[in-house]
Scaffold this active site. Structure first.
Site, PDB file in Angstrom:
ATOM      1  N   HIS A   5      -8.447 -10.573   4.259  1.00  0.00           N
ATOM      2  CA  HIS A   5      -7.101 -10.311   3.748  1.00  0.00           C
ATOM      3  C   HIS A   5      -6.235  -9.953   4.892  1.00  0.00           C
ATOM      4  O   HIS A   5      -5.054 -10.329   4.563  1.00  0.00           O
ATOM      5  CB  HIS A   5      -7.354  -9.080   2.559  1.00  0.00           C
ATOM      6  CG  HIS A   5      -7.169  -9.745   0.822  1.00  0.00           C
ATOM      7  ND1 HIS A   5      -6.479 -10.160   0.759  1.00  0.00           N
ATOM      8  CD2 HIS A   5      -8.129  -9.353   0.086  1.00  0.00           C
ATOM      9  CE1 HIS A   5      -6.376 -10.846  -1.169  1.00  0.00           C
ATOM     10  NE2 HIS A   5      -8.053  -9.990  -0.655  1.00  0.00           N
TER      11      HIS A   5
ATOM     12  N   TYR B  81       7.258  -7.915  -4.299  1.00  0.00           N
ATOM     13  CA  TYR B  81       6.802  -8.681  -2.880  1.00  0.00           C
ATOM     14  C   TYR B  81       5.733  -9.720  -3.538  1.00  0.00           C
ATOM     15  O   TYR B  81       4.931  -9.342  -3.989  1.00  0.00           O
ATOM     16  CB  TYR B  81       7.265  -7.809  -2.300  1.00  0.00           C
ATOM     17  CG  TYR B  81       6.256  -8.316  -1.105  1.00  0.00           C
ATOM     18  CD1 TYR B  81       7.725  -8.859   0.230  1.00  0.00           C
ATOM     19  CD2 TYR B  81       5.473  -8.427  -0.228  1.00  0.00           C
ATOM     20  CE1 TYR B  81       7.573  -9.942   0.930  1.00  0.00           C
ATOM     21  CE2 TYR B  81       5.226  -9.269   0.421  1.00  0.00           C
ATOM     22  CZ  TYR B  81       5.835  -9.569   1.605  1.00  0.00           C
ATOM     23  OH  TYR B  81       6.005  -9.919   2.327  1.00  0.00           O
TER      24      TYR B  81
ATOM     25  N   GLN C  81     -12.859  -9.035   1.079  1.00  0.00           N
ATOM     26  CA  GLN C  81     -11.554  -7.632   1.423  1.00  0.00           C
ATOM     27  C   GLN C  81     -11.156  -7.663   2.524  1.00  0.00           C
ATOM     28  O   GLN C  81     -10.539  -7.489   3.149  1.00  0.00           O
ATOM     29  CB  GLN C  81     -11.784  -6.377   0.510  1.00  0.00           C
ATOM     30  CG  GLN C  81     -12.341  -5.933  -0.442  1.00  0.00           C
ATOM     31  CD  GLN C  81     -10.703  -6.737  -1.268  1.00  0.00           C
ATOM     32  OE1 GLN C  81      -9.659  -6.768  -1.809  1.00  0.00           O
ATOM     33  NE2 GLN C  81     -11.427  -7.556  -2.531  1.00  0.00           N
TER      34      GLN C  81
ATOM     35  N   SER D 288      -5.900  -3.835   2.607  1.00  0.00           N
ATOM     36  CA  SER D 288      -6.150  -4.026   1.063  1.00  0.00           C
ATOM     37  C   SER D 288      -7.642  -3.116   1.388  1.00  0.00           C
ATOM     38  O   SER D 288      -8.443  -3.243   2.878  1.00  0.00           O
ATOM     39  CB  SER D 288      -7.944  -6.039   0.977  1.00  0.00           C
ATOM     40  OG  SER D 288      -6.598  -6.062   0.265  1.00  0.00           O
TER      41      SER D 288
ATOM     42  N   GLU E  10      18.074  34.732 -14.742  1.00  0.00           N
ATOM     43  CA  GLU E  10      18.499  33.696 -13.157  1.00  0.00           C
ATOM     44  C   GLU E  10      20.064  33.605 -12.545  1.00  0.00           C
ATOM     45  O   GLU E  10      20.183  33.777 -12.745  1.00  0.00           O
ATOM     46  CB  GLU E  10      18.475  31.838 -13.976  1.00  0.00           C
ATOM     47  CG  GLU E  10      16.658  31.627 -13.760  1.00  0.00           C
ATOM     48  CD  GLU E  10      16.226  30.248 -14.158  1.00  0.00           C
ATOM     49  OE1 GLU E  10      17.626  29.429 -14.874  1.00  0.00           O
ATOM     50  OE2 GLU E  10      15.146  29.908 -14.178  1.00  0.00           O
TER      51      GLU E  10
HETATM   52  N1  LIG Z   1      -3.118  -3.214  -2.248  1.00  0.00           N
HETATM   53  C1  LIG Z   1      -2.985  -4.775  -3.251  1.00  0.00           C
HETATM   54  O1  LIG Z   1      -3.068  -3.967  -3.793  1.00  0.00           O
HETATM   55  C2  LIG Z   1      -2.661  -5.936  -1.483  1.00  0.00           C
HETATM   56  C3  LIG Z   1      -3.115  -6.374  -3.205  1.00  0.00           C
HETATM   57  C4  LIG Z   1      -2.497  -8.321  -2.240  1.00  0.00           C
HETATM   58  C5  LIG Z   1      -2.588  -7.838  -1.101  1.00  0.00           C
HETATM   59  N2  LIG Z   1      -2.988  -6.801  -0.784  1.00  0.00           N
HETATM   60  C6  LIG Z   1      -2.227  -6.840   1.193  1.00  0.00           C
HETATM   61  O2  LIG Z   1      -1.397  -7.722   1.640  1.00  0.00           O
HETATM   62  C7  LIG Z   1      -1.205  -7.835   2.816  1.00  0.00           C
HETATM   63  C8  LIG Z   1      -0.893  -8.843   3.170  1.00  0.00           C
HETATM   64  O3  LIG Z   1      -0.805  -9.418   4.146  1.00  0.00           O
HETATM   65  P1  LIG Z   1      -0.263 -10.719   5.317  1.00  0.00           P
HETATM   66  O4  LIG Z   1       0.675 -10.251   6.626  1.00  0.00           O
HETATM   67  O5  LIG Z   1      -0.752 -12.007   4.227  1.00  0.00           O
HETATM   68  O6  LIG Z   1       0.797 -10.853   4.217  1.00  0.00           O
HETATM   69  P2  LIG Z   1       2.876 -10.290   3.969  1.00  0.00           P
HETATM   70  O7  LIG Z   1       3.436 -11.494   3.034  1.00  0.00           O
HETATM   71  O8  LIG Z   1       2.939  -8.777   3.000  1.00  0.00           O
HETATM   72  O9  LIG Z   1       3.719 -10.096   5.256  1.00  0.00           O
HETATM   73  C9  LIG Z   1       3.890 -10.982   6.607  1.00  0.00           C
HETATM   74  C10 LIG Z   1       5.135 -10.912   6.526  1.00  0.00           C
HETATM   75  O10 LIG Z   1       5.019  -9.926   7.724  1.00  0.00           O
HETATM   76  C11 LIG Z   1       6.186  -9.946   8.982  1.00  0.00           C
HETATM   77  N3  LIG Z   1       5.214  -9.656   9.855  1.00  0.00           N
HETATM   78  C12 LIG Z   1       4.422  -9.628  10.294  1.00  0.00           C
HETATM   79  N4  LIG Z   1       4.091  -9.626  11.541  1.00  0.00           N
HETATM   80  C13 LIG Z   1       4.834  -8.510  11.963  1.00  0.00           C
HETATM   81  C14 LIG Z   1       5.751  -7.911  12.909  1.00  0.00           C
HETATM   82  N5  LIG Z   1       4.925  -8.218  13.804  1.00  0.00           N
HETATM   83  N6  LIG Z   1       6.539  -6.744  13.482  1.00  0.00           N
HETATM   84  C15 LIG Z   1       7.228  -6.934  11.823  1.00  0.00           C
HETATM   85  N7  LIG Z   1       7.220  -7.641  11.072  1.00  0.00           N
HETATM   86  C16 LIG Z   1       6.037  -8.325  11.073  1.00  0.00           C
HETATM   87  C17 LIG Z   1       6.639 -11.361   8.362  1.00  0.00           C
HETATM   88  O11 LIG Z   1       7.962 -10.697   8.920  1.00  0.00           O
HETATM   89  C18 LIG Z   1       5.906 -11.943   7.383  1.00  0.00           C
HETATM   90  O12 LIG Z   1       7.186 -12.607   6.321  1.00  0.00           O
HETATM   91  C19 LIG Z   1      -2.583  -7.929   3.062  1.00  0.00           C
HETATM   92  O13 LIG Z   1      -2.796  -6.125   4.434  1.00  0.00           O
HETATM   93  C20 LIG Z   1      -3.950  -7.343   2.293  1.00  0.00           C
HETATM   94  O14 LIG Z   1      -4.658  -6.746   2.572  1.00  0.00           O
HETATM   95  C21 LIG Z   1      -2.608  -5.433  -0.570  1.00  0.00           C
HETATM   96  N1  LIG Z   2      -7.823  -7.909  -3.117  1.00  0.00           N
HETATM   97  C1  LIG Z   2      -6.162  -8.200  -3.365  1.00  0.00           C
HETATM   98  C2  LIG Z   2      -5.916  -6.566  -3.419  1.00  0.00           C
HETATM   99  O1  LIG Z   2      -6.107  -5.628  -2.417  1.00  0.00           O
HETATM  100  C3  LIG Z   2      -5.789  -8.515  -4.478  1.00  0.00           C
HETATM  101  C4  LIG Z   2      -5.677 -10.344  -4.095  1.00  0.00           C
HETATM  102  C5  LIG Z   2      -5.069 -11.191  -3.972  1.00  0.00           C
HETATM  103  N2  LIG Z   2      -5.416 -12.319  -3.914  1.00  0.00           N
HETATM  104  C6  LIG Z   2      -7.053 -12.393  -3.795  1.00  0.00           C
HETATM  105  N3  LIG Z   2      -7.135 -11.101  -4.077  1.00  0.00           N
HETATM  106 ZN   LIG Z   3      -8.206  -9.779  -2.817  1.00  0.00          ZN
END
Ligand SMILES: NC(=O)c1ccc[n+]([C@@H]2O[C@H](COP(=O)([O-])OP(=O)(O)OC[C@H]3O[C@@H](n4cnc5c(N)ncnc54)[C@H](O)[C@@H]3O)[C@@H](O)[C@H]2O)c1
Ligand SMILES: N[C@H](CO)Cc1c[nH]c[nH+]1
Ligand SMILES: [Zn+2]
Length: 416
Positions: free
Chosen positions: A246, A114, A243, A221, A399
């Site tokens: 994000h 994803y 962070q 994040s 057993e």
């Molecule tokens: N932990 C990690 O390793 C890591 C790494 C990179 C990014 N992240 C996180 O990834 C996330 C990216 O989020 P994003 O929103 O930009 O993209 P995303 O692709 O994760 O989510 C977008 C999708 O969420 C769905 N969505 C939005 N609103 C909705 C609702 N009300 N109901 C149901 N579905 C809904 C939609 O289908 C949309 O396509 C951020 O939270 C970021 O912090 C985490």
């Molecule tokens: N900080 C994110 C993980 O929590 C990863 C990311 C992608 N691009 C920028 N930052």
């Molecule tokens: Zn980042």
């Protein structure tokens, strides 16, 4: 500003599952199971505001995107690719030496990745996931990423070309996770889903786990920064903003034994936040999910960091290296001024896909080894069998499993 004691209660409750959101996600998953592709088209309209004609992106589009992007972007992607490949290759587990008892390693067959794209196209995530699967030797890599009005982001497609991704689908959110878990007419079901995402993606992965493998709960994040009176306030401020930008749900933590330094950093954050293009997201994240903790000494600082079990832990103190052996719950640990979290996001080599919400207590960041599975080999010679069997027979009787006992006993008889 919290003390460690007052902070503990606040954070423990903020790590709990949001059951109402989980129910919404369950409905999405069930709808995809029932209506398959049609559900994906419908949800793309509802949640992404995009009316799709097709779900799959053509392989030729990946190749043309690779040639069309700017040269410096292609070079940056290729450098990141190389650093990720080299690091993951260096930590890949391999078969044990063949003997009577050893372990064999097998790449997974088909994995789904994803790539987030709801509020920002996370181009780097393609490399931070798919390259690991490639190093592992996975046979087929399928990427899903949210649809956009003008088609999937070109740099995401170029990165897919560099990582030799097999198929790309423009589907996002929980519906993408459901499609990868159960398959639709167009999207194939995979053996394991990896990659980060927002709360809907993270909850969906949690829900489909067991029917399909997942890497970890890599949700919104987080960063935990440890500062002392020598820390550069501007460096830390930018790291917190990085962070916070994000997601409105992103969590930021600042821990210090110096109250003055916390206040200086907070002033810097407030000064810089408004200048950022994503100021609205940043301000909401900081308002709702920022925690500054004033600790009494280094031992309490370490306890506090371990208690949070944050996705990223960044130590920016004069004795930063001395924390390495003490922090045992970080998703990834960043030591010193020259290792800011953003270098790990893009290019250092370890994957930026990391556990969040306190789940680093029990799970680790994504590595090549998440795309491998192992099985043990038991190939005993007669002498070893004869040494072990009596113990096994006795345990079988304990057993009350007579057939287990007899399975060993008949061979003992034969090998007298
Ligand atoms: N932990 C990690 O390793 C890591 C790494 C990179 C990014 N992240 C996180 O990834 C996330 C990216 O989020 P994003 O929103 O930009 O993209 P995303 O692709 O994760 O989510 C977008 C999708 O969420 C769905 N969505 C939005 N609103 C909705 C609702 N009300 N109901 C149901 N579905 C809904 C939609 O289908 C949309 O396509 C951020 O939270 C970021 O912090 C985490
Ligand atoms: N900080 C994110 C993980 O929590 C990863 C990311 C992608 N691009 C920028 N930052
Ligand atoms: Zn980042």
């Amino acid at each position: 500003m919290y003390t460690f004691d007052s902070f503990k209660e606040v954070i423990a409750s903020s790590n709990k599952t949001d059951w109402d959101k989980l129910k919404q996600v369950m409905t999405i998953i069930q709808t995809v199971q029932e209506s398959k592709d049609q559900a994906l088209y419908d949800y793309s309209e509802t949640f992404d505001n995009v009316k799709l004609d097709t779900l799959e992106v053509m392989q030729t589009d990946l190749e043309s995107a690779y040639h069309d992007i700017e040269d410096d972007l292609r070079a940056a992607l290729e450098l990141a690719y190389k650093n990720i490949w080299d690091y993951q290759q260096s930590i890949k587990i391999s078969d044990g030496e063949a003997s009577e008892l050893y372990q064999k390693v097998h790449p997974l067959n088909r994995v789904g990745v994803y790539v987030p794209g709801g509020t920002a196209p996370l181009v780097s995530t393609v490399l931070m996931t798919a390259v690991l699967a490639k190093v592992a030797g996975v046979s087929e890599i399928v990427v899903t990423t949210p649809p956009q009005q003008n088609g999937v982001n070109q740099a995401i497609l170029a990165a897919c070309h560099i990582a030799k991704v097999d198929r790309v689908f423009q589907v996002g959110g929980a519906q993408a996770i459901a499609a990868l878990a159960y398959g639709t007419e167009t999207v194939p079901a995979v053996d394991k889903i990896a990659g980060p995402g927002n709360q809907y993606v993270a909850l969906a992965k949690k829900m489909v786990y067991g029917d399909v493998g997942i890497d970890s709960i890599a949700g919104p994040s987080e960063i935990v920064i440890v500062a002392d009176d020598t820390t550069r306030a501007d460096f830390v401020a930018y790291d917190l903003l990085a962070q916070a930008e994000h997601d409105v749900l992103a969590r930021t933590f600042l821990i210090s034994e110096s109250k003055e330094k916390i206040e200086e950093i907070q002033r810097k954050v407030n000064e810089l936040a408004g200048e950022q293009p994503r100021a609205a997201i940043i301000k909401t994240s900081l308002r709702d999910h920022h925690y500054s903790v004033h600790t009494v000494d280094k031992a309490e600082t370490i306890d506090c960091v371990n208690f949070i079990a944050g996705e990223h832990v960044s130590i920016q103190t004069k004795d930063a290296s001395s924390y390495i052996d003490q922090i045992n719950t970080a998703g990834a640990l960043f030591i010193g001024d020259c290792s800011p979290e953003a270098i790990g996001d893009y290019i250092a080599g370890p994957s930026h896909v990391l556990p969040t919400g306190g789940t680093a207590r029990f799970s680790s960041g994504l590595t090549v080894n998440d795309f491998l599975r192992t099985n043990s080999i038991i190939a005993l010679k007669k002498e070893s069998f004869k040494n072990m069997a009596p113990g096994g027979m006795r345990l079988a009787l304990e057993e009350s499993l007579q057939a287990h006992h007899d399975s060993l006993a008949c061979r003992m008889e034969e090998n007298k």
